[in-house]
Scaffold this motif. Structure first.
Motif, PDB file in Angstrom:
ATOM      1  N   THR A 161     -44.038  61.678  31.583  1.00 31.97           N
ATOM      2  CA  THR A 161     -43.221  62.308  30.254  1.00 31.97           C
ATOM      3  C   THR A 161     -43.142  63.616  30.298  1.00 31.97           C
ATOM      4  N   SER A 162     -44.174  64.415  30.770  1.00 34.23           N
ATOM      5  CA  SER A 162     -43.981  65.906  30.823  1.00 34.23           C
ATOM      6  C   SER A 162     -45.087  66.120  32.139  1.00 34.23           C
ATOM      7  N   THR A 163     -45.148  67.356  32.347  1.00 37.15           N
ATOM      8  CA  THR A 163     -46.161  67.740  33.425  1.00 37.15           C
ATOM      9  C   THR A 163     -47.541  67.856  33.197  1.00 37.15           C
ATOM     10  N   ALA A 164     -47.767  67.913  31.741  1.00 33.36           N
ATOM     11  CA  ALA A 164     -49.011  67.851  31.183  1.00 33.36           C
ATOM     12  C   ALA A 164     -49.558  66.604  31.372  1.00 33.36           C
ATOM     13  N   THR A 211     -45.221  63.691  37.789  1.00 32.90           N
ATOM     14  CA  THR A 211     -44.852  64.973  37.221  1.00 32.90           C
ATOM     15  C   THR A 211     -43.638  64.703  36.636  1.00 32.90           C
ATOM     16  N   HIS A 212     -43.125  65.650  35.722  1.00 35.08           N
ATOM     17  CA  HIS A 212     -41.859  65.592  34.927  1.00 35.08           C
ATOM     18  C   HIS A 212     -40.686  65.563  35.901  1.00 35.08           C
ATOM     19  N   PRO A 213     -39.594  65.084  35.477  1.00 34.14           N
ATOM     20  CA  PRO A 213     -38.426  65.090  36.433  1.00 34.14           C
ATOM     21  C   PRO A 213     -37.764  66.502  36.818  1.00 34.14           C
ATOM     22  N   HIS A 214     -37.826  67.322  35.905  1.00 34.84           N
ATOM     23  CA  HIS A 214     -37.498  68.637  36.125  1.00 34.84           C
ATOM     24  C   HIS A 214     -38.275  69.499  37.186  1.00 34.84           C
ATOM     25  N   ALA A 218     -51.034  65.457  40.360  1.00 39.30           N
ATOM     26  CA  ALA A 218     -49.892  65.899  39.415  1.00 39.30           C
ATOM     27  C   ALA A 218     -49.600  67.085  39.596  1.00 39.30           C
ATOM     28  N   ILE A 219     -48.086  67.488  39.386  1.00 33.20           N
ATOM     29  CA  ILE A 219     -47.673  68.725  39.591  1.00 33.20           C
ATOM     30  C   ILE A 219     -47.538  69.273  38.009  1.00 33.20           C
ATOM     31  N   SER A 220     -48.240  70.212  37.836  1.00 31.24           N
ATOM     32  CA  SER A 220     -48.455  70.756  36.397  1.00 31.24           C
ATOM     33  C   SER A 220     -48.485  72.154  36.464  1.00 31.24           C
ATOM     34  N   ALA A 221     -48.299  72.766  35.332  1.00 31.37           N
ATOM     35  CA  ALA A 221     -48.723  74.260  35.059  1.00 31.37           C
ATOM     36  C   ALA A 221     -50.302  74.365  35.313  1.00 31.37           C
ATOM     37  N   PRO A 222     -50.429  75.467  35.810  1.00 32.33           N
ATOM     38  CA  PRO A 222     -51.787  75.791  36.145  1.00 32.33           C
ATOM     39  C   PRO A 222     -52.730  75.750  35.024  1.00 32.33           C
ATOM     40  N   ASN A 244     -33.291  74.965  32.275  1.00 29.75           N
ATOM     41  CA  ASN A 244     -34.491  75.778  33.338  1.00 29.75           C
ATOM     42  C   ASN A 244     -33.404  76.413  34.424  1.00 29.75           C
ATOM     43  N   SER A 245     -33.744  77.458  35.138  1.00 28.74           N
ATOM     44  CA  SER A 245     -32.949  78.102  35.709  1.00 28.74           C
ATOM     45  C   SER A 245     -32.580  77.618  37.134  1.00 28.74           C
ATOM     46  N   VAL A 246     -33.456  76.681  37.474  1.00 33.01           N
ATOM     47  CA  VAL A 246     -33.059  75.947  38.607  1.00 33.01           C
ATOM     48  C   VAL A 246     -32.547  74.449  38.542  1.00 33.01           C
ATOM     49  N   GLU A 247     -33.059  73.760  37.418  1.00 32.01           N
ATOM     50  CA  GLU A 247     -32.599  72.502  37.463  1.00 32.01           C
ATOM     51  C   GLU A 247     -31.528  72.371  36.235  1.00 32.01           C
TER      52      GLU A 247
END
Ligand SMILES: O=C(O)C(=O)C[C@]1(C(=O)O)C=C[C@@H](O)C=C1
Length: 319
Positions: free
Chosen positions: A140-143, A115-118, A161-165, A66-69
Motif C-alpha cells: 500500500t506504501s513504501t513504509a 514496494t509502492h507502485p510509484h 522493501a524499497i522504501s525511504a531511508p 511525482n516528477s518521474v511517474e
C-alpha cells in the motif's frame, strides 16, 4: 459581512498517507505546524481524505504528483469526486530510495521485493540490473512494505522493501543499498487538504486547482476550455484527463493554473468555464511550493480588468 480567511493550516488532528516512515510523513514534517498537530497515519489516500470529510481530522497530507511517474491517480480522483475538499498548501520532498531487509540478509537472498507502485516505477532500472530474477509485488506504501518486515516472527510476502531511508530507522531494518532511484533528481509533490472554506489571501505566487467536466464531447471542446483561460492570460502548469467513471470515453480535466481566485483574470476565466462546462470543481488557491510569481501578460493585470469594467459601465450609462 466578509468572513475572515480560514487559517492556512488548521491545528488539531492531521491524517496522512502512512504508516509512519512514508515520504508523505516526511512531507508533513516539513510544515512548521507539524510539531503541534496530532499526525495520524492512514493506510490509504482514500482513508486519509475520508477522515477529513467525516470531520474526524482537520486536514490530510497526501501525495499528488511525482516528477518521474506523474500524477497519483487515487488523489486526483478522490479530489474530483465525492464530498468536496480544498487544497490549502503544497510541498515537495526529494525522493531517494533504499533497499531494506531484516538484519543479516544479503542481496543474493532477495527473491521478492515489496514496494509502492510509484516507487517501483522509479527504481525499475536498478532492480533490473541488481536483482534481475526478483519479483516486485505492490504494497500500500513504501513504509508499509518496510513495516511488514519489522516483525521477525511474521512471514511477510517479500524479503526486501524499497522504501525511504527513514523507514530503516523506524522499523529497525538494514539498508542493502541506498540511492537506488533511477533518477537522482526525483521529487514528489504533496498537498495539505481540508474541508472547503474561504481560500487564504493571494500572495502573488499562487496556484489554483480545478476539475473541469465537459458538457458534451464535440470537435474543439478542449480548445474551448483552454480558450477561456488563454484569452484572460491564465497560464496552466498542469492539465490531464481522468475518466469520470460514468461511461467509457467520459473524461474530466484536472487542471493547475497560475494565479489566485482573487485575481481578476482567473476570476473571469472561472466564470467563462462555469458557463461552458457541465461542472467546475474549485479545489483551492494556494501558495506555490517553488515561490514563483505568476506570469502576467500585457492587458491582464487586475487594474486593466478593473479599468475595462469601469469603461463598460460608463458606456452603459451613456457617460
Ligand atoms: O509510499 C510512500 O512512501 C508515499 O508517500 C507515496 C509515494 C507516491 O504515491 O508517489 C510518494 C513518493 C514516492 O514517489 C513513492 C510513493
Amino acid at each position: 459581512m466578509t468572513q475572515p480567511p480560514e487559517p492556512r493550516t488548521p491545528a488539531g488532528r492531521w491524517s496522512y498517507f502512512g504508516p509512519a516512515g512514508t515520504f508523505t510523513e516526511q512531507a508533513l514534517r516539513t510544515l512548521p505546524e507539524a510539531a503541534s498537530v496530532e499526525a495520524v497515519p492512514c493506510t490509504t489516500v482514500t482513508v486519509a481524505l475520508d477522515e477529513v470529510r467525516a470531520g474526524e481530522s482537520d486536514a490530510a497530507v497526501v501525495p499528488i504528483e511525482n516528477s518521474v511517474e506523474g500524477s497519483v491517480p487515487v488523489t486526483l480522483d478522490e479530489l474530483a469526486t465525492g464530498e468536496p475538499l480544498m487544497i490549502r498548501r503544497e510541498m515537495t520532498v526529494p525522493v531517494a530510495f533504499s533497499l531494506l531487509t531484516r538484519p543479516g540478509h544479503r542481496l543474493e537472498d532477495v527473491r521478492v521485493v515489496g514496494t509502492h507502485p510509484h516507487a517501483e516505477a522509479q527504481t525499475r532500472g536498478w532492480v533490473a540490473r541488481h536483482l534481475p530474477g526478483a519479483t516486485v509485488v505492490h504494497a500500500t506504501s513504501t513504509a508499509a512494505a518496510a513495516a511488514a518486515l519489522a516483525d521477525p516472527d511474521a512471514t511477510p510476502l517479500w524479503d526486501a522493501a524499497i522504501s525511504a531511508p527513514l523507514a530503516a530507522e523506524r522499523y529497525g531494518l538494514e539498508a542493502l543499498a541506498t540511492g537506488i532511484g533511477d533518477n537522482a533528481e526525483a521529487v514528489t509533490r504533496f498537498v495539505l487538504v481540508t474541508r472547503p472554506g474561504r481560500p487564504s489571501p493571494p500572495t502573488g505566487r499562487d496556484k489554483t486547482s480545478l476539475v473541469l467536466f465537459m458538457r458534451e464531447n464535440h470537435p474543439g471542446a478542449l480548445l474551448e476550455i483552454l480558450d477561456q483561460l488563454a484569452t484572460r492570460g491564465v497560464d496552466l502548469t498542469r492539465i490531464e484527463s481522468r475518466p469520470t467513471g460514468h461511461a467509457l470515453g467520459d473524461y474530466c480535466f484536472s487542471v493547475d493554473a497560475e494565479g489566485h481566485i482573487e485575481d481578476r483574470r482567473l476570476g473571469e476565466a472561472l466564470m467563462g468555464l462555469r458557463r461552458i462546462c457541465a461542472d467546475v470543481r474549485f479545489l483551492g488557491s494556494y501558495e506555490r511550493h517553488d515561490g514563483k510569481a505568476a506570469t502576467i501578460r500585457p492587458g491582464t493585470t487586475d487594474e486593466e480588468f478593473n479599468r475595462a469594467t469601469a469603461w463598460l459601465a460608463r458606456l452603459r450609462d451613456g457617460a
